[in-house]
Design a protein around this motif. Sequence first.
Motif, PDB file in Angstrom:
ATOM      1  N   PHE A  16       5.333  -7.526  22.426  1.00 52.10           N
ATOM      2  CA  PHE A  16       4.841  -6.222  21.977  1.00 52.10           C
ATOM      3  C   PHE A  16       3.335  -6.335  21.796  1.00 52.10           C
ATOM      4  N   MET A  17       2.585  -5.478  22.507  1.00 48.64           N
ATOM      5  CA  MET A  17       1.124  -5.533  22.458  1.00 48.64           C
ATOM      6  C   MET A  17       0.561  -4.196  21.999  1.00 48.64           C
ATOM      7  N   SER A  18      -0.365  -4.274  21.069  1.00 43.58           N
ATOM      8  CA  SER A  18      -1.033  -3.076  20.557  1.00 43.58           C
ATOM      9  C   SER A  18      -2.539  -3.281  20.644  1.00 43.58           C
ATOM     10  N   PHE A  19      -3.217  -2.263  21.168  1.00 40.71           N
ATOM     11  CA  PHE A  19      -4.658  -2.319  21.345  1.00 40.71           C
ATOM     12  C   PHE A  19      -5.316  -1.168  20.587  1.00 40.71           C
ATOM     13  N   ALA A  20      -6.515  -1.419  20.086  1.00 41.32           N
ATOM     14  CA  ALA A  20      -7.194  -0.440  19.252  1.00 41.32           C
ATOM     15  C   ALA A  20      -7.536   0.835  19.996  1.00 41.32           C
ATOM     16  N   THR A  21      -7.635   0.747  21.313  1.00 37.94           N
ATOM     17  CA  THR A  21      -7.940   1.931  22.102  1.00 37.94           C
ATOM     18  C   THR A  21      -7.368   1.760  23.497  1.00 37.94           C
ATOM     19  N   ALA A  22      -7.487   2.807  24.309  1.00 38.72           N
ATOM     20  CA  ALA A  22      -6.911   2.795  25.650  1.00 38.72           C
ATOM     21  C   ALA A  22      -7.738   1.932  26.591  1.00 38.72           C
ATOM     22  N   PRO A  23      -7.137   1.476  27.697  1.00 40.15           N
ATOM     23  CA  PRO A  23      -7.880   0.667  28.667  1.00 40.15           C
ATOM     24  C   PRO A  23      -9.146   1.379  29.149  1.00 40.15           C
ATOM     25  N   GLY A  24     -10.241   0.611  29.232  1.00 40.82           N
ATOM     26  CA  GLY A  24     -11.499   1.154  29.706  1.00 40.82           C
ATOM     27  C   GLY A  24     -12.280   1.947  28.684  1.00 40.82           C
ATOM     28  N   ARG A  25     -11.770   2.049  27.456  1.00 43.89           N
ATOM     29  CA  ARG A  25     -12.452   2.808  26.423  1.00 43.89           C
ATOM     30  C   ARG A  25     -12.985   1.872  25.344  1.00 43.89           C
ATOM     31  N   VAL A  26     -13.976   2.349  24.598  1.00 44.12           N
ATOM     32  CA  VAL A  26     -14.590   1.556  23.539  1.00 44.12           C
ATOM     33  C   VAL A  26     -14.059   2.033  22.193  1.00 44.12           C
ATOM     34  N   ALA A  27     -13.734   1.094  21.306  1.00 44.67           N
ATOM     35  CA  ALA A  27     -13.191   1.412  19.992  1.00 44.67           C
ATOM     36  C   ALA A  27     -14.302   1.461  18.951  1.00 44.67           C
ATOM     37  N   ASP A  28     -14.083   2.266  17.934  1.00 44.72           N
ATOM     38  CA  ASP A  28     -15.002   2.365  16.807  1.00 44.72           C
ATOM     39  C   ASP A  28     -14.877   1.106  15.957  1.00 44.72           C
ATOM     40  N   SER A  29     -16.007   0.463  15.655  1.00 46.21           N
ATOM     41  CA  SER A  29     -15.970  -0.751  14.845  1.00 46.21           C
ATOM     42  C   SER A  29     -15.898  -0.453  13.354  1.00 46.21           C
ATOM     43  N   GLY A  30     -16.045   0.812  12.963  1.00 45.95           N
ATOM     44  CA  GLY A  30     -15.863   1.193  11.568  1.00 45.95           C
ATOM     45  C   GLY A  30     -17.082   0.966  10.711  1.00 45.95           C
ATOM     46  N   ASP A  31     -16.898   1.154   9.418  1.00 48.11           N
ATOM     47  CA  ASP A  31     -17.964   0.992   8.433  1.00 48.11           C
ATOM     48  C   ASP A  31     -18.213  -0.498   8.218  1.00 48.11           C
ATOM     49  N   ARG A  32     -19.405  -0.973   8.546  1.00 46.44           N
ATOM     50  CA  ARG A  32     -19.698  -2.401   8.419  1.00 46.44           C
ATOM     51  C   ARG A  32     -19.624  -2.882   6.970  1.00 46.44           C
ATOM     52  N   ARG A  33     -19.813  -1.971   6.015  1.00 47.23           N
ATOM     53  CA  ARG A  33     -19.737  -2.370   4.613  1.00 47.23           C
ATOM     54  C   ARG A  33     -18.301  -2.725   4.229  1.00 47.23           C
ATOM     55  N   GLN A  75     -10.561   8.338  19.801  1.00 42.74           N
ATOM     56  CA  GLN A  75     -10.005   6.994  20.020  1.00 42.74           C
ATOM     57  C   GLN A  75      -8.490   7.067  19.980  1.00 42.74           C
ATOM     58  N   ILE A  76      -7.862   6.600  21.041  1.00 44.84           N
ATOM     59  CA  ILE A  76      -6.401   6.646  21.148  1.00 44.84           C
ATOM     60  C   ILE A  76      -5.867   5.226  21.313  1.00 44.84           C
ATOM     61  N   PRO A  77      -5.286   4.640  20.273  1.00 45.49           N
ATOM     62  CA  PRO A  77      -4.696   3.300  20.421  1.00 45.49           C
ATOM     63  C   PRO A  77      -3.614   3.276  21.498  1.00 45.49           C
ATOM     64  N   TYR A  78      -3.412   2.097  22.034  1.00 44.18           N
ATOM     65  CA  TYR A  78      -2.528   1.923  23.181  1.00 44.18           C
ATOM     66  C   TYR A  78      -1.551   0.797  22.888  1.00 44.18           C
ATOM     67  N   LYS A  79      -0.301   0.990  23.261  1.00 43.07           N
ATOM     68  CA  LYS A  79       0.693  -0.070  23.066  1.00 43.07           C
ATOM     69  C   LYS A  79       1.526  -0.219  24.335  1.00 43.07           C
ATOM     70  N   THR A  80       1.971  -1.446  24.565  1.00 43.38           N
ATOM     71  CA  THR A  80       2.768  -1.731  25.744  1.00 43.38           C
ATOM     72  C   THR A  80       3.607  -2.978  25.472  1.00 43.38           C
ATOM     73  N   GLY A  81       4.467  -3.334  26.408  1.00 39.73           N
ATOM     74  CA  GLY A  81       5.299  -4.521  26.247  1.00 39.73           C
ATOM     75  C   GLY A  81       6.743  -4.232  26.568  1.00 39.73           C
ATOM     76  N   ALA A  82       7.580  -5.203  26.288  1.00 34.76           N
ATOM     77  CA  ALA A  82       9.012  -5.091  26.554  1.00 34.76           C
ATOM     78  C   ALA A  82       9.771  -5.733  25.401  1.00 34.76           C
ATOM     79  N   PHE A  83      10.078  -4.925  24.404  1.00 36.40           N
ATOM     80  CA  PHE A  83      10.871  -5.402  23.272  1.00 36.40           C
ATOM     81  C   PHE A  83      11.921  -4.341  22.971  1.00 36.40           C
ATOM     82  N   PHE A  84      13.193  -4.709  23.081  1.00 29.57           N
ATOM     83  CA  PHE A  84      14.272  -3.739  22.996  1.00 29.57           C
ATOM     84  C   PHE A  84      15.180  -3.968  21.793  1.00 29.57           C
ATOM     85  N   ASP A  85      14.787  -4.871  20.920  1.00 28.20           N
ATOM     86  CA  ASP A  85      15.593  -5.162  19.742  1.00 28.20           C
ATOM     87  C   ASP A  85      15.026  -4.407  18.546  1.00 28.20           C
ATOM     88  N   THR A  86      15.461  -4.772  17.350  1.00 26.23           N
ATOM     89  CA  THR A  86      15.037  -4.105  16.120  1.00 26.23           C
ATOM     90  C   THR A  86      14.187  -5.057  15.294  1.00 26.23           C
TER      91      THR A  86
END
Length: 211
Positions: free
Chosen positions: A90-107, A147-158
């Motif tokens: 199971f893979m989760s990414f902060a944003t979609a392929p080819g896009r840049v994610a917001d790094s957030g508040d540095r503080r 920003q649209i997070p992206y997930k992919t993979g092959a996990f069919f259990d609980t």
Amino acid sequence: YSGHGMQVNGENYLIPIQCNLVSSADLNYQAISLQQTIDRLENHGNFLNILMMDACRDNPLTKSLAGKSSGDDLFEGYAQPTGRGKSGMFMSFATAPGRVADSGDRRLRTSPYVDAFLAHVRTPDLLIDELFNRVGRTVYNRTQQTQIPYKTGAFFDTFMFFKGPKPTPKTPDGMVFIQGGDFDRGDTFGGGSSDELPVHKVTVPNFYMGR
């Protein structure tokens, strides 16, 4: 992983803080291949591998290497990840392929993606797919739909990170609920008869008794 990454010729790399990249050729020796990491996780045969990537930020290294790497295609964000078709990834990414994610508040030292994950991960009885659906909706809303997070993979259990308490069963009318448990059965004080030995464990399930 939370930090910097880049893609070169369709290959994703994670950039350690000690890297001193002069050209894209240095990536093979100083950076970490994301695809090799995925392959190694899949080959372990685990019930579930969870890969979370918050490495799609605006990377100054991409711009600096672009002028030094003849013939290489350097892009922001990451390329489409690929698995080997094995279940349990199971893979989760902060944003979609080819896009840049917001790094957030540095503080705060956290990104919108990490903030959203921490906000939802302790929700009891939340299946992993629904957990990351909620993370995605939260990030999408907090970044004004940029920003649209992206997930992919092959996990069919609980799988869930936290299980909630089991509901207390309703006691039937005229009955008393008795909590079960593990008990020592036999002569635990000494002086008993031989048929009370040896002392042994007995498990009694929950049950009801008439008043």
